[in-house]
Design a protein around this motif. Structure first.
Motif, mmCIF file in Angstrom:
data_model
loop_
_atom_site.group_PDB
_atom_site.id
_atom_site.type_symbol
_atom_site.label_atom_id
_atom_site.label_comp_id
_atom_site.label_asym_id
_atom_site.label_seq_id
_atom_site.Cartn_x
_atom_site.Cartn_y
_atom_site.Cartn_z
ATOM 1 N N VAL A 57 0.876 -1.169 0.000
ATOM 2 C CA VAL A 57 0.000 0.000 0.000
ATOM 3 C C VAL A 57 0.912 1.218 0.000
ATOM 4 N N THR B 277 -7.515 1.575 -6.315
ATOM 5 C CA THR B 277 -7.847 2.785 -5.567
ATOM 6 C C THR B 277 -7.941 2.480 -4.075
ATOM 7 N N GLU B 278 -7.740 3.513 -3.267
ATOM 8 C CA GLU B 278 -7.841 3.334 -1.811
ATOM 9 C C GLU B 278 -9.228 2.851 -1.427
ATOM 10 N N ASP B 279 -10.246 3.313 -2.144
ATOM 11 C CA ASP B 279 -11.628 2.889 -1.858
ATOM 12 C C ASP B 279 -11.849 1.402 -2.129
ATOM 13 N N SER B 280 -10.945 0.796 -2.914
ATOM 14 C CA SER B 280 -11.087 -0.625 -3.248
ATOM 15 C C SER B 280 -10.581 -1.539 -2.135
ATOM 16 N N ILE B 281 -9.760 -1.001 -1.250
ATOM 17 C CA ILE B 281 -9.086 -1.856 -0.262
ATOM 18 C C ILE B 281 -10.065 -2.587 0.654
ATOM 19 N N TRP C 259 -3.486 9.467 -9.298
ATOM 20 C CA TRP C 259 -3.325 8.407 -8.294
ATOM 21 C C TRP C 259 -3.110 9.006 -6.921
ATOM 22 N N HIS C 260 -3.724 8.408 -5.944
ATOM 23 C CA HIS C 260 -3.527 8.824 -4.562
ATOM 24 C C HIS C 260 -2.979 7.615 -3.810
ATOM 25 N N ARG C 261 -3.379 7.457 -2.576
ATOM 26 C CA ARG C 261 -2.930 6.272 -1.841
ATOM 27 C C ARG C 261 -3.494 5.048 -2.547
ATOM 28 N N THR C 262 -2.672 4.047 -2.745
ATOM 29 C CA THR C 262 -3.090 2.948 -3.613
ATOM 30 C C THR C 262 -2.499 1.620 -3.150
ATOM 31 N N LEU C 263 -3.237 0.550 -3.430
ATOM 32 C CA LEU C 263 -2.690 -0.797 -3.280
ATOM 33 C C LEU C 263 -2.031 -1.139 -4.598
ATOM 34 N N GLU D 25 1.776 5.541 -1.067
ATOM 35 C CA GLU D 25 1.416 6.884 -1.484
ATOM 36 C C GLU D 25 1.996 7.089 -2.882
#
Length: 331
Positions: free
Chosen positions: A175, A315-319, A289-293, A177
């Motif tokens: 994960v 996306t971070e929302d996907s985590i 891109w923001h915080r990402t897996l 930034e």
């Protein structure tokens, strides 16, 4: 008679899944190893009469383990269990003395069939309770194993299309930034310039982008393998990138969707940059891109100057959805 069984895999999830698929009535004593060096020590200690062996591992990979078993005449019946399902991988492990090959993710039926086929499975009234539930698996490990299986699916398709052997790494999963993406791309450090392709994907609660970072030094060899003329022509380079991306990105996403029991839709591929540095590519697109897996796989083709990085940015929302889906693999 209790049979000493060794499960050798760098993924805690894979070790847990493997232990769970062994026949419950099979009288065995299971030992676990997280890399090939640990595996060899366990075999020498008499803990691996039957060995379930992964191929892509740190310290000492599965091929090196098989070579060591041959060279030292160690008493072990080895069944390779791997996400690398290339035909040439099968041939190589058989030539190195492996009894057979099972593709990941494993199934109880496949394991039982092979054990019975080779006369290894001896059934008793009661088998020992295995301690697979004692194996702790974190989400990063689970993601890495999912990426490992998907990576093998993509490599197999590429190897069949080009009649080559694709060298596979251990997937890198973190994960991150956006500021850390450049540092994460270790494999590109030796290659001053790259060209990049981007393709979005979306499923139920999971979305992201796949990046194919094509090392510029690879274009000539790849164009020749694809039977394309004028390898230095701009149109040819773009065609090489799009064709390679269609194979690797599509097969990789299919590999993930099979394991997580979901479907992805893909957008049309877009060329992000040509003949630029990784720093320039990330900087120019940082707003996307923001915080990402991130899942990173560096594909290389044996005996050819071809190297490309496949990077999946969720996306971070996907985590949370990823964690939910992975929970089914852990239970």
């Amino acid at each position: 008679m209790t049979i000493p069984v060794l499960i050798c895999d760098d993924s805690a999830l894979a070790r847990k899944q493997m232990a769970r698929t062994l026949p419950k009535e099979w009288d065995v004593d299971i030992t676990f190893a997280a890399n090939g060096a640990e595996g060899i020590e366990a075999i020498k200690a008499g803990q691996g009469e039957v060995v379930f062996l992964d191929l892509n591992m740190p310290v000492m990979d599965g091929y090196e383990v098989l070579e060591s078993i041959q060279q030292n005449d160690l008493p072990a019946l080895v069944i390779v269990v791997s996400g690398d399902i290339q035909i040439k991988a099968h041939e190589r492990v058989k030539a190195l003395g492996a009894l057979d090959f099972i593709q990941k993710p494993v199934s109880a039926e496949a394991i039982s069939h092979i054990l019975q086929e080779y006369g290894i499975l001896t059934l008793e009234n009661e088998g020992e309770t295995t301690d697979e539930d004692m194996i702790e698996v974190d989400m990063r490990d689970a993601c890495q194993e999912v990426a490992n299986v998907a990576m093998g699916r993509a490599a197999d398709l590429l190897s069949k299309l080009l009649d080559v052997f694709v060298l596979l790494p251990i997937p890198n999963v973190n994960v991150l930034e956006v500021s850390e993406l450049t540092m994460a791309l270790k494999a590109t450090e030796e290659n001053p310039t790259i060209s990049a392709l981007c393709q979005g994907f979306i499923g139920a609660g999971i979305a992201g982008e796949a990046l194919l970072l094509f090392h510029d030094s690879s274009f000539n060899d790849m164009a020749k393998l694809m039977g394309l003329s004028n390898p230095e022509d701009e149109a040819t380079e773009i065609e090489v990138m799009i064709d390679t991306g269609n194979v690797l990105i599509g097969a990789f996403l299919n590999g993930i969707s099979e394991q997580l029991d979901m479907q992805f839709s893909q957008s049309h591929p877009v060329v992000l940059g040509r003949h630029c540095t990784v720093n320039e590519l990330i900087h120019d697109n940082s707003a996307k891109w923001h915080r990402t897996l991130a899942m990173e796989i560096n594909y290389r083709i044996e005996d050819h100057n071809i190297q490309c990085d496949l990077l999946l940015l969720f996306t971070e929302d996907s985590i949370p959805t990823m964690n939910f889906k992975l929970g089914y693999l852990l239970d």
